[in-house]
Scaffold this active site. Structure first.
Site, PDB file in Angstrom:
ATOM      1  N   SER A 238       0.846  -1.189   0.000  1.00  0.00           N
ATOM      2  CA  SER A 238       0.000   0.000   0.000  1.00  0.00           C
ATOM      3  C   SER A 238       0.881   1.239   0.000  1.00  0.00           C
ATOM      4  CB  SER A 238      -0.908  -0.002   1.223  1.00  0.00           C
ATOM      5  OG  SER A 238      -0.128   0.276   2.372  1.00  0.00           O
ATOM      6  N   LYS A 239       0.209   2.375  -0.044  1.00  0.00           N
ATOM      7  CA  LYS A 239       0.900   3.660  -0.152  1.00  0.00           C
ATOM      8  C   LYS A 239       1.997   3.851   0.881  1.00  0.00           C
ATOM      9  CE  LYS A 239      -2.132   7.066  -2.153  1.00  0.00           C
ATOM     10  NZ  LYS A 239      -3.337   7.769  -1.809  1.00  0.00           N
ATOM     11  N   ARG A 240       1.757   3.312   2.063  1.00  0.00           N
ATOM     12  CA  ARG A 240       2.765   3.601   3.093  1.00  0.00           C
ATOM     13  C   ARG A 240       4.086   2.872   2.817  1.00  0.00           C
ATOM     14  NH1 ARG A 240       2.686  -0.551   6.781  1.00  0.00           N
ATOM     15  NH2 ARG A 240       0.975  -1.956   6.285  1.00  0.00           N
ATOM     16  N   GLY A 242       5.543   3.234  -0.034  1.00  0.00           N
ATOM     17  CA  GLY A 242       6.203   4.022  -1.070  1.00  0.00           C
ATOM     18  C   GLY A 242       5.291   4.131  -2.276  1.00  0.00           C
TER      19      GLY A 242
END
Ligand code: GLU
Length: 469
Positions: A238-240, A242
């Site tokens: 997921s986004k966290r 990168g």
């Protein structure tokens, strides 16, 4: 029968790297079999679908070079067809109206949870035959009560689900709009999809979809459910972790070929080979060799691959992508400096991304306003004036501006002034580049050209004189 695969994203965000891998595997399977690849935009969720997301998906597919022979099809253009099929299922007795209210269903759910049962529709309206059109109602598929559904998944192997585990799913909402499982089935059937390649988050839908396909007398496609992609901590990517959007990789200076190569290795391998051209991927890829277990995204490895592609691809190809990055920086390479192909050849060893390359090459195209502080401090002492002036005089007399001759001048200047080469070349480098790092001095000078070299040398000499006044 010829192979036909599809990529069917819902346009509710950007094109995610996981989606891109699904698209790639589906595309490869079609290519490998001289088949057809279809792009289908599943935009029936009107609240969550956006045009911006459709555009992002199309842009991502184009940037990756994943072309499609058919589509893009839009599900929102096919509502009449879905209506027709829903009516057919109703007429056949394979679907029925359900009048249960939200509250009723919620109460049922709570009761089942309290009884530690799996929450599922209890079939209350299954046998109602009167048509109460004036009431709020959804339409449910009449799932068989008995028997089982067998999926011979090309990746996961055999999956058997008992029909009694499956409840009657809603195929049309109260406003008559079709739901995901219905639209997918109708499209896969109408479009003649032979292989459904998708993420394994859909594996629970597959037995339901198979039952609807069977009720419609459609030929069943083969299924290949791909394991998910994890971040380096083992959680779903997921986004966290990168960048997850394909276009963000472009923005960060990756080549699409490197990203594709990276993605193909996420869950598939061929011995210990790491680098695959597109042609090799098509030749060697095999859905049945895809790993069953999830694979982890490794940014370091992607970066390594990107550097390999920057170094080893045709410089023309790298230059084409670099051009975009230069444009982002307001640079028109064609009119402002050396040909990008030459720049790529000069910089590719030292730059792992095109962003690094673009940022490290600005001085070839535009004048800098400041010198790198450290480099200037070290190399622009008063004693640099003499060698810089000598270089300026010598360069002024050069007839043919060419790396070899320029290099020779630098050597001779050092020799004549009895200076170490670094005492000449390094101030020169800072003078013309503004920084202490650049390709070799002969390459740097020949790329910069006469005019920029001479004006910058002059400027540097004045700068040092002023500073040491
Ligand atoms: N539209 C679905 C999604 O984006 C995929 C459906 C499918 O591949 O069957 O997750």
């Amino acid at each position: 029968m010829s192979v036909k695969t599809r990529f069917a994203p819902s346009p509710t965000g950007y094109l995610h790297v996981g989606g891109a891998r699904t698209a790639l595997f589906s595309w490869l399977h079609a290519k490998k079999n001289n088949g057809t690849f279809v792009l289908r935009i599943e935009d029936t969720d009107l609240e969550r679908s956006t045009q911006a997301s459709v555009d992002a998906i199309l842009e991502g597919m184009e940037w990756l070079g994943l072309g499609y022979e058919e589509g893009p099809f839009y599900q929102t253009h096919r509502f009449d067809r879905y209506k027709e099929i829903i009516q057919q299922l109703l007429d056949q007795g394979d679907a029925y109206y359900c009048y249960c209210s939200k509250e009723e269903l919620e109460a049922l759910r709570e009761q089942q949870m309290a009884d530690k049962e799996k929450p599922r529709y209890n079939g209350k309206c299954r046998e109602i035959s009167e048509d109460k059109a004036e009431l709020n109602r959804v339409i449910r598929f009449r799932n068989p009560n008995q028997g089982e559904v067998v999926i011979d998944d090309l990746v996961k192997g055999k999956i058997v689900v008992a029909n009694k585990e499956l409840d009657d799913l809603i195929i049309a909402r109260t406003d008559g709009t079709p739901t995901y499982n219905l639209t997918v089935v109708v499209d896969d059937m109408d479009m003649g999809i032979t292989h459904v390649v998708r993420g394994d988050d859909h594996v629970n839908n597959t037995p339901r979809q198979i039952n609807i396909l069977k009720a419609l007398g459609a030929e069943l496609p083969h299924y290949a459910h791909l394991p998910m992609i994890l971040g380096d901590d083992g959680a779903r990517l997921s986004k966290r972790h990168g960048a997850v959007s394909v276009m963000q990789y472009r923005d960060e200076g990756y080549l699409p070929e490197a990203l594709l190569n990276y993605l193909v290795r996420l869950g598939w391998s061929h011995g210990d080979q790491e680098i695959f051209s597109i042609e090799e991927m098509i030749e060697l890829f095999d859905l049945s060799q895809v790993n069953v277990s999830a694979s982890a995204f490794n940014t370091e490895k992607l970066l390594w691959l990107n550097h390999q592609y920057i170094m080893n691809s045709e410089p023309e190809l790298v230059a084409k992508h670099l051009e975009w990055h230069m444009q982002q920086r307001g640079i028109d390479a064609a009119t402002q400096g050396p040909a990008l192909v030459e720049l790529v050849k000069a910089q590719r060893e030292r730059c792992k991304t095109l962003v690094e390359m673009a940022d490290a090459s600005l001085y070839f195209y535009q004048d800098f306003t400041e010198y790198d502080e450290k480099a200037a401090k070290k190399n622009f002492k008063a004693d640099a004036i003499v060698p810089l002036q000598a270089l300026l005089d010598a360069f002024n007399g050069v007839v043919e501006w060419e790396g070899g001759a320029l290099h020779e001048i630098v050597l001779q200047t050092a020799e004549a002034l009895e200076l170490k080469l670094g005492k000449v070349a390094q101030p020169l480098r800072v003078a013309v580049c503004g920084a202490g790092m650049s390709p070799s001095i002969d390459v740097t000078l020949s790329l910069l050209g006469r005019e920029k070299t001479l004006t910058r040398l002059e400027k540097a000499i004045n700068y040092i004189k002023e500073k040491n006044n």
